[in-house]
Design an enzyme around this catalytic site. Structure first.
Site, PDB file in Angstrom:
ATOM      1  N   HIS A 307       0.845  -1.187   0.000  1.00 50.73           N
ATOM      2  CA  HIS A 307       0.000   0.000   0.000  1.00 50.73           C
ATOM      3  C   HIS A 307       0.878   1.233   0.000  1.00 50.73           C
ATOM      4  CE1 HIS A 307      -3.165   2.823   1.077  1.00 50.73           C
ATOM      5  NE2 HIS A 307      -3.988   1.913   0.614  1.00 50.73           N
ATOM      6  N   ASP A 364      -7.926  -5.386  -0.088  1.00 43.83           N
ATOM      7  CA  ASP A 364      -8.410  -6.267  -1.148  1.00 43.83           C
ATOM      8  C   ASP A 364      -8.024  -7.725  -0.962  1.00 43.83           C
ATOM      9  OD1 ASP A 364      -9.750  -4.365  -2.648  1.00 43.83           O
ATOM     10  OD2 ASP A 364      -7.929  -3.709  -3.666  1.00 43.83           O
TER      11      ASP A 364
HETATM   12  N1  ACO Z   1       4.255  -7.675  -4.841  1.00 41.56           N
HETATM   13  C1  ACO Z   1       5.603  -7.658  -5.029  1.00 41.56           C
HETATM   14  N2  ACO Z   1       6.362  -6.554  -4.871  1.00 41.56           N
HETATM   15  C2  ACO Z   1       5.751  -5.423  -4.540  1.00 41.56           C
HETATM   16  C3  ACO Z   1       4.354  -5.366  -4.339  1.00 41.56           C
HETATM   17  C4  ACO Z   1       3.600  -6.546  -4.492  1.00 41.56           C
HETATM   18  N3  ACO Z   1       2.263  -6.550  -4.309  1.00 41.56           N
HETATM   19  N4  ACO Z   1       3.988  -4.104  -4.006  1.00 41.56           N
HETATM   20  C5  ACO Z   1       5.125  -3.387  -4.010  1.00 41.56           C
HETATM   21  N5  ACO Z   1       6.192  -4.174  -4.328  1.00 41.56           N
HETATM   22  C6  ACO Z   1       7.613  -3.784  -4.339  1.00 41.56           C
HETATM   23  C7  ACO Z   1       7.945  -2.957  -5.576  1.00 41.56           C
HETATM   24  O1  ACO Z   1       8.386  -3.760  -6.645  1.00 41.56           O
HETATM   25  C8  ACO Z   1       9.037  -2.058  -5.037  1.00 41.56           C
HETATM   26  O2  ACO Z   1      10.206  -2.810  -4.935  1.00 41.56           O
HETATM   27  P1  ACO Z   1      11.670  -2.107  -5.154  1.00 41.56           P
HETATM   28  O3  ACO Z   1      11.801  -1.112  -4.054  1.00 41.56           O
HETATM   29  O4  ACO Z   1      12.641  -3.234  -5.069  1.00 41.56           O
HETATM   30  O5  ACO Z   1      11.619  -1.472  -6.525  1.00 41.56           O
HETATM   31  C9  ACO Z   1       8.592  -1.762  -3.601  1.00 41.56           C
HETATM   32  O6  ACO Z   1       7.822  -2.912  -3.222  1.00 41.56           O
HETATM   33  C10 ACO Z   1       7.762  -0.493  -3.448  1.00 41.56           C
HETATM   34  O7  ACO Z   1       6.646  -0.613  -4.333  1.00 41.56           O
HETATM   35  P2  ACO Z   1       6.051   0.602  -5.170  1.00 41.56           P
HETATM   36  O8  ACO Z   1       5.394   0.041  -6.393  1.00 41.56           O
HETATM   37  O9  ACO Z   1       7.102   1.659  -5.373  1.00 41.56           O
HETATM   38  O10 ACO Z   1       4.968   1.152  -4.146  1.00 41.56           O
HETATM   39  P3  ACO Z   1       3.757   2.069  -4.495  1.00 41.56           P
HETATM   40  O11 ACO Z   1       3.423   2.795  -3.259  1.00 41.56           O
HETATM   41  O12 ACO Z   1       4.041   2.869  -5.723  1.00 41.56           O
HETATM   42  O13 ACO Z   1       2.591   1.026  -4.876  1.00 41.56           O
HETATM   43  C11 ACO Z   1       0.789  -0.479  -4.698  1.00 41.56           C
HETATM   44  C12 ACO Z   1       1.587   0.637  -4.017  1.00 41.56           C
HETATM   45  C13 ACO Z   1       0.352  -0.017  -6.119  1.00 41.56           C
HETATM   46  C14 ACO Z   1      -0.465  -0.775  -3.886  1.00 41.56           C
HETATM   47  C15 ACO Z   1       1.663  -1.746  -4.818  1.00 41.56           C
HETATM   48  O14 ACO Z   1       2.023  -2.190  -3.523  1.00 41.56           O
HETATM   49  C16 ACO Z   1       0.989  -2.875  -5.595  1.00 41.56           C
HETATM   50  O15 ACO Z   1       1.087  -2.902  -6.834  1.00 41.56           O
HETATM   51  N6  ACO Z   1       0.266  -3.809  -4.898  1.00 41.56           N
HETATM   52  C17 ACO Z   1      -0.465  -4.857  -5.582  1.00 41.56           C
HETATM   53  C18 ACO Z   1      -1.770  -4.326  -6.113  1.00 41.56           C
HETATM   54  C19 ACO Z   1      -2.785  -4.067  -5.011  1.00 41.56           C
HETATM   55  O16 ACO Z   1      -3.018  -4.899  -4.141  1.00 41.56           O
HETATM   56  N7  ACO Z   1      -3.443  -2.911  -5.103  1.00 41.56           N
HETATM   57  C20 ACO Z   1      -4.491  -2.525  -4.158  1.00 41.56           C
HETATM   58  C21 ACO Z   1      -4.001  -1.436  -3.256  1.00 41.56           C
HETATM   59  S1  ACO Z   1      -5.227  -1.014  -2.075  1.00 41.56           S
HETATM   60  C22 ACO Z   1      -6.320  -0.120  -2.943  1.00 41.56           C
HETATM   61  O17 ACO Z   1      -6.019   0.573  -3.870  1.00 41.56           O
HETATM   62  C23 ACO Z   1      -7.666  -0.233  -2.571  1.00 41.56           C
END
Ligand code: ACO
Length: 428
Positions: A307, A364
């Site tokens: 998140h 979710d």
């Molecule tokens: N699985 C694997 N790796 C992940 C995940 C994941 N679900 N989420 C983040 N990461 C990793 C990224 O690759 C990144 O790694 P790095 O630092 O080595 O490059 C690090 O964790 C930070 O992730 P970001 O994408 O920079 O974080 P951001 O805040 O931009 O994204 C998000 C947040 C979009 C929710 C992300 O965690 C994600 O894609 N999760 C999966 C989708 C999801 O469940 N979305 C629902 C969110 S809740 C809502 O909107 C209601």
């Protein structure tokens, strides 16, 4: 004494005011930065940018706190119901008995949609995703209620359009499902409350009686409350940005529905179930999937994990996990993917990749398992999220308009070609 931040740029020092919110969170106000210095700030994805001041929802991602208008989410999810929370978000305070009765009555008498809307439903192929249908139909309300539905119109007219939207969204949502099934639609029944009426419109068939199960109604109320607002997330920011052009309420909310649909936002609930099903089809082991999610070249993410704001735990996920066990037990549902989800969560939470990046289950991760137990089809999960988020979007749109916020218009850093002369086609 007022606090200032000092910025030195191009050899000159500038003072920028510091502002403080009611929960002591602090921000450096850079509104005048470009005028003072000629510089803009760059923050892709608004990871550290406050786009507005808001009095609706407070969340502290480090401590796992979420409050609507000051009320903790745990208390609202346990003790309130969805329409009361909708009133709270939109009007700022918990309603009195006469206020909630009037609010409920008004919503109940506006649940019908214009018969002409059925022709629009008919134009969609049966396999159309219900989120696309929902956003189109919500936008089409502008054609049925064309008078200005913004805060320039009278408060009465504005409130009427808010009521219309709250009342008609469940009808549109349920009808989009019926349409996809090739079944006749069910007209709303005023004897049912908000959630029961939606379930009736979704599941009643002309060939048999249907009475919504109170356990299912309660579970739906809880899920909608947990999704009702979440400050400046992607879809809410979309509603505010689109609404800042002074477009009507229906168009702004339709834009929010589209933003919610994406798999990184509300669309994750559908993706989680599809991911769990894929793991199950592969034998149920989680190791392979965890390894894929950690491998940046795989394009796979652990859906329902991570998140932007919560870096400790998502309080909604905590409530939903407990509710998931309780609801499945009450309904006598034994869903094998619940076990897979728990194993996957445990495996991720003990893996250094997820620990270091502070990735935890979000709202979710378990919600889809509950929706499935309630009989909601997978491609309707994000529609359920939209129904829940609706009062939050409305409250944020109203707040933005009442505060007379300027049109949203970010700056950029241009990285393209410098000026060059046009070359005629024959010389290229
Ligand atoms: N699985 C694997 N790796 C992940 C995940 C994941 N679900 N989420 C983040 N990461 C990793 C990224 O690759 C990144 O790694 P790095 O630092 O080595 O490059 C690090 O964790 C930070 O992730 P970001 O994408 O920079 O974080 P951001 O805040 O931009 O994204 C998000 C947040 C979009 C929710 C992300 O965690 C994600 O894609 N999760 C999966 C989708 C999801 O469940 N979305 C629902 C969110 S809740 C809502 O909107 C209601």
């Amino acid at each position: 004494m007022s606090e200032f931040a000092t910025l030195t740029v191009a050899g000159k020092t500038h003072q920028l005011p510091v502002i403080e919110g009611s929960e002591q969170e602090k921000a450096i106000d850079i509104s005048d930065l470009r005028d003072q210095t000629g510089y803009v700030t760059l923050d892709r994805g608004y990871k550290n940018t406050g786009a507005t001041k808001s009095a609706i929802t407070f969340l502290d991602g480090e401590k796992g706190i979420l409050r609507y208008r000051g009320y903790p989410i745990e208390q609202l999810a346990e003790q309130s119901n969805f329409l009361e929370v909708a009133y709270l978000l939109i009007h700022g305070n918990l309603p009195t008995q006469p206020e909630i009765e009037d609010f409920t009555r008004q919503i109940t008498v506006h649940t019908l949609v214009n018969e002409d809307m059925k022709k629009i439903f008919d134009g969609f192929p049966v396999n159309a995703h219900p989120m696309g249908v929902l956003s189109s139909l919500v936008c089409s309300l502008t054609a049925f209620y064309p008078e200005p539905a913004d805060t320039r119109s009278s408060v009465d007219k504005l409130n009427l359009n808010i009521i219309r939207l709250l009342a008609k969204m469940p009808t549109i949502a349920a009808w989009s499902y019926k349409n996809s099934q090739g079944h006749p639609v069910n007209y709303p029944k005023n004897k049912f409350d908000y959630c029961a009426n939606f379930l009736y419109m979704m599941f009643a068939l002309p060939v048999e009686d249907y009475t919504p199960d109170p356990v299912v109604v309660d579970a739906m109320n809880k899920l909608l409350i947990l999704h009702a607002d979440h400050e400046q997330n992607c879809s809410t920011s979309t509603v505010r940005l689109v609404g800042s052009s002074k477009v009507n309420l229906f168009s702004a909310i339709s834009a929010g529905i589209n933003a919610l649909w994406g798999p990184l936002h509300g669309g994750a609930n559908q993706e989680v179930i599809e991911m769990l099903e894929a793991i199950r089809a592969d034998g149920g082991g989680t190791r392979k999937f965890i390894d894929q999610a950690k491998d940046k070249t795989s394009g796979v993410r652990l859906m329902g994990f991570g998140h932007r704001v919560y870096k400790n735990f998502d309080p909604r996920a905590k409530i939903i996990k407990v509710a998931c066990d309780q609801i499945l037990k009450k309904l006598g549902v034994d869903d094998p993917i619940l076990e897979i989800a728990k194993n996957l969560e445990a495996a991720a939470l003990s893996d250094s990749y997820f620990i270091e990046r502070k990735l935890y289950p979000n709202v979710d991760f378990y919600s889809g398992i509950i929706y499935r137990a309630l009989g909601i089809p997978t491609d309707m999960f994000t529609v359920m999220f939209a129904l829940g988020r609706l009062p939050g979007w409305i409250a944020q749109w109203k707040e933005m308009n009442e505060a007379k916020e300027p049109i949203g218009r970010p700056r950029q850093i241009y990285t393209g070609e410098r000026e060059r002369n046009y070359v005629a086609m024959t010389n290229r």
